[in-house]
Design an enzyme around this catalytic site. Structure first.
Site, PDB file in Angstrom:
ATOM      1  N   GLU A  75      -4.904  10.492   7.988  1.00 33.16           N
ATOM      2  CA  GLU A  75      -3.470   9.787   7.045  1.00 33.16           C
ATOM      3  C   GLU A  75      -3.221  10.627   6.793  1.00 33.16           C
ATOM      4  O   GLU A  75      -3.335  11.152   5.571  1.00 33.16           O
ATOM      5  CB  GLU A  75      -3.713   8.113   6.853  1.00 33.16           C
ATOM      6  CG  GLU A  75      -4.899   8.008   7.240  1.00 33.16           C
ATOM      7  CD  GLU A  75      -5.062   6.472   6.788  1.00 33.16           C
ATOM      8  OE1 GLU A  75      -5.553   5.329   7.839  1.00 33.16           O
ATOM      9  OE2 GLU A  75      -5.191   6.132   5.523  1.00 33.16           O
ATOM     10  N   ASN A 122       0.427  -1.101  -0.062  1.00 32.19           N
ATOM     11  CA  ASN A 122      -0.198  -0.318  -0.135  1.00 32.19           C
ATOM     12  C   ASN A 122       1.315   0.748  -0.047  1.00 32.19           C
ATOM     13  O   ASN A 122       1.639   1.146  -0.530  1.00 32.19           O
ATOM     14  CB  ASN A 122      -0.903   0.342   0.352  1.00 32.19           C
ATOM     15  CG  ASN A 122      -1.059   0.041   2.338  1.00 32.19           C
ATOM     16  OD1 ASN A 122      -0.421  -1.276   2.904  1.00 32.19           O
ATOM     17  ND2 ASN A 122      -0.930   1.075   3.335  1.00 32.19           N
ATOM     18  N   ASP A 123       0.829   2.279   0.939  1.00 31.40           N
ATOM     19  CA  ASP A 123       0.693   3.579   0.728  1.00 31.40           C
ATOM     20  C   ASP A 123       2.592   3.659   0.442  1.00 31.40           C
ATOM     21  O   ASP A 123       3.613   2.798   1.230  1.00 31.40           O
ATOM     22  CB  ASP A 123       0.813   4.493   2.109  1.00 31.40           C
ATOM     23  CG  ASP A 123      -0.433   4.221   2.945  1.00 31.40           C
ATOM     24  OD1 ASP A 123      -1.109   3.218   1.759  1.00 31.40           O
ATOM     25  OD2 ASP A 123      -0.454   4.399   4.249  1.00 31.40           O
ATOM     26  N   ARG A 152      -0.719   8.473  13.593  1.00 24.22           N
ATOM     27  CA  ARG A 152       0.565   7.980  13.152  1.00 24.22           C
ATOM     28  C   ARG A 152       1.107   8.471  11.382  1.00 24.22           C
ATOM     29  O   ARG A 152       1.211  10.003  10.970  1.00 24.22           O
ATOM     30  CB  ARG A 152      -0.448   7.390  12.385  1.00 24.22           C
ATOM     31  CG  ARG A 152      -1.651   6.407  11.453  1.00 24.22           C
ATOM     32  CD  ARG A 152      -1.788   5.498  10.853  1.00 24.22           C
ATOM     33  NE  ARG A 152      -3.001   5.607  10.438  1.00 24.22           N
ATOM     34  CZ  ARG A 152      -3.879   4.917  11.605  1.00 24.22           C
ATOM     35  NH1 ARG A 152      -3.987   4.700  12.788  1.00 24.22           N
ATOM     36  NH2 ARG A 152      -5.180   5.186  10.534  1.00 24.22           N
TER      37      ARG A 152
HETATM   38  C1  FRU Z   1      -2.871   4.921   5.146  1.00 21.81           C
HETATM   39  C2  FRU Z   1      -2.593   3.779   6.353  1.00 21.81           C
HETATM   40  C3  FRU Z   1      -1.814   4.347   7.093  1.00 21.81           C
HETATM   41  C4  FRU Z   1      -0.829   3.690   7.830  1.00 21.81           C
HETATM   42  C5  FRU Z   1      -1.114   2.430   6.709  1.00 21.81           C
HETATM   43  C6  FRU Z   1      -0.521   1.455   7.371  1.00 21.81           C
HETATM   44  O1  FRU Z   1      -2.775   3.846   3.377  1.00 21.81           O
HETATM   45  O2  FRU Z   1      -3.403   3.184   6.944  1.00 21.81           O
HETATM   46  O3  FRU Z   1      -2.218   5.619   7.794  1.00 21.81           O
HETATM   47  O4  FRU Z   1      -0.210   4.304   8.336  1.00 21.81           O
HETATM   48  O5  FRU Z   1      -1.343   2.668   5.648  1.00 21.81           O
HETATM   49  O6  FRU Z   1      -0.826   0.049   6.316  1.00 21.81           O
END
Ligand code: FRU
Length: 500
Positions: A237, A51-52, A182
């Site tokens: 986020e 993901n990110d 976070r």
């Molecule tokens: C965003 C998120 C962040 C977190 C990460 C966890 O997509 O939810 O807030 O750090 O992904 O994988």
């Protein structure tokens, strides 16, 4: 406010509950990068879940891209930082996993900086440390129902990101008792007198907190930001705070805040605020929610740090997916890709400032054959394309289709731009996927439409990025037919090379 907080907390619990469903897949295998729907000119991991984008930083000719990675499954799980580097933002070399979960928890999103002045003492001024600042998510504390299981930690590398040492005294920022705490994005900030310190933007439930530090190891709370009118449909986020200067010399500070759910197309999206940062507090002059990308599939994106002044660009990449269906898209043995990298610019439209995201110029290296096509309908010979189209009417339509009867429609009517992916190919894996996405033009006069189509995505850039829509698509065959309505007689098609 209490009720909306309750809704946010409930939505967030569902979000994380969904995220913990694990589906085991085969261990990392060497892929051909030619599977159905495998992006050919976008970054994707060889196998398993991503993901990110995290910790993007430039150093000595390399753009580093770290990313949220779960190497044991094609769905979300215990997070690591995957790693890749590029010398041109287009071709990527995979490197081993950079940061593994440890006793403090899983490694959630964050950023990386180069500590040029060795403020941390972890490197030296001859060999400054690359320092990653990330969130620890401690799963046992979460299961026990505690509210302090997210903290901030750091790790450092003295060999250009190839090997990493976790700081012994982690966490460097403890949790004050807020579950959602976070995604630290850190930058070096100097005041007018040239006094510098590190500033961290941190997502704290439904606001952004700013912290400062002389050395990346000790952090002091400075201020928070959560204007009444912003988008609060979900948890906040992945913030990012950075300056941009418009062509007329006006400098503004921009704050990105990703939000999930609550985006304009449902699910995840990135809102931003235009304003000022005085080294302590961010204030905005925006009065309505602005979205960086009006498509459904550009989330959690942030900018590269340490880009040389001689380059001067503010460079961005986003996760090309949406938490609504990211874990069930029909791809195997990997899940997710990043957007094409974009250069962010501050532009003035009417009386307000907007952030434009333009494809980086390096992407043009991928053009292998360019053609001028005439008439209102033409065939595409290849699945990897960039189109440059010039509308000559205020309303227009672009209709893509294949021999299976699948269609993708992009249409402008009045002040609205739409992408219709309801019949675009595989759509039935999620009820949220087949939809018509609509974007307001904010008074932008459309001069050009630039489109990039890869095997499973379309990115639409109006006036080369003044308005952007990024959408995933899963056509069972590439769209070989294009019909145009409202365009000049002559348009350009570039067939692109793959990057793998
Ligand atoms: C965003 C998120 C962040 C977190 C990460 C966890 O997509 O939810 O807030 O750090 O992904 O994988």
């Amino acid at each position: 406010m209490k009720k909306s907080l309750f809704i946010i907390i409930s939505l967030f619990s569902v979000f994380f509950a969904c995220k913990t469903i694990e589906e085991k897949s085969s261990p990392m295998d060497t892929t051909s990068y030619n599977e159905p729907f495998r992006p050919q000119f976008h970054f994707s991991p060889e196998a398993n879940w991503m993901n990110d984008p995290n910790g993007m930083v430039y150093l000595d000719g390399e753009y580093h891209l770290f990313y949220q990675y779960y190497p044991d499954s094609t769905v979300w799980g215990p997070m690591h930082w995957g790693h890749a580097v590029s010398t041109d933002l287009v071709h990527w070399e995979h490197l081993p996993i950079a940061i593994y979960p440890d006793k403090n928890g899983w490694i959630f999103s964050g950023s990386a900086v180069i500590d040029h002045d060795n403020t941390s003492g972890l490197g030296s001024s001859q060999n400054p440390a690359m320092i990653a600042i990330f969130t620890y998510h401690e799963p046992i504390g979460e299961k026990e129902g505690r509210n302090d299981f997210q903290t901030q930690g750091i790790a450092y590398s003295l060999d250009k990101g190839r090997s990493w040492t976790v700081y012994e005294e982690n966490p460097v920022l403890k949790n004050p008792g807020i579950k959602d705490f976070r995604d630290p994005k850190v930058m070096w900030h100097e005041d007018e007198a040239g006094n510098g310190r590190w500033i961290m933007s941190l997502a704290v439930l439904d606001k952004i907190d700013f912290y400062s530090s002389p050395n990346l190891l000790e952090w002091t709370f400075e201020s928070d930001f959560n204007p009444e009118w912003a988008a609060y449909g979900g948890v906040w986020e992945c913030p990012d705070l950075f300056p941009l200067t418009a062509a007329d010399g006006t400098k503004k500070w921009i704050l990105f805040v990703s939000i999930n759910p609550g985006g304009p197309q449902g699910g995840s999206a990135t809102q931003y605020f235009v304003g000022n940062f005085d080294g302590k507090t961010f204030t905005t002059e925006s009065s309505e929610t602005l979205w960086l990308d009006y498509g459904a599939d550009n989330y959690a994106g942030v900018t590269w740090s340490n880009v040389p002044e001689s380059d001067g660009r503010t460079l961005f990449i986003g996760w090309m997916s949406n938490w609504q269906y990211g874990q069930i898209v029909p791809t195997h043995p990997w899940r997710s890709a990043m957007t094409i990298p974009r250069k962010l610019e501050l532009i003035k439209i009417n009386d307000g400032y907007l952030v434009a995201s333009r494809p980086v110029k390096e992407i043009e290296k991928l053009r292998k054959e360019s053609k001028t096509v005439s008439g209102s309908s033409f065939e595409l010979e290849n699945e990897l394309v960039e189109l440059e189209l010039s509308p000559n009417q205020s309303d227009f339509k672009i209709h893509f289709s294949n021999d299976k009867g699948e269609t993708l429609i992009i249409e402008k009517s009045g002040q609205e731009l739409k992408i219709d992916r309801t019949q675009s190919g595989k759509i039935d894996f999620s009820p949220e996927f087949p939809a018509v996405h609509k974007a307001p033009l904010h008074g932008i006069e459309v001069g050009t439409v630039r489109l990039f189509i890869d095997r499973s995505s379309i990115e639409v850039f109006i006036n080369d990025g003044e308005l952007v829509m990024t959408d995933l698509i899963f056509p069972n065959e590439f769209y070989s037919k294009v019909e145009l309505n409202g365009f000049t007689e002559s348009n350009s098609v570039h067939y692109l090379k793959g990057i793998w």
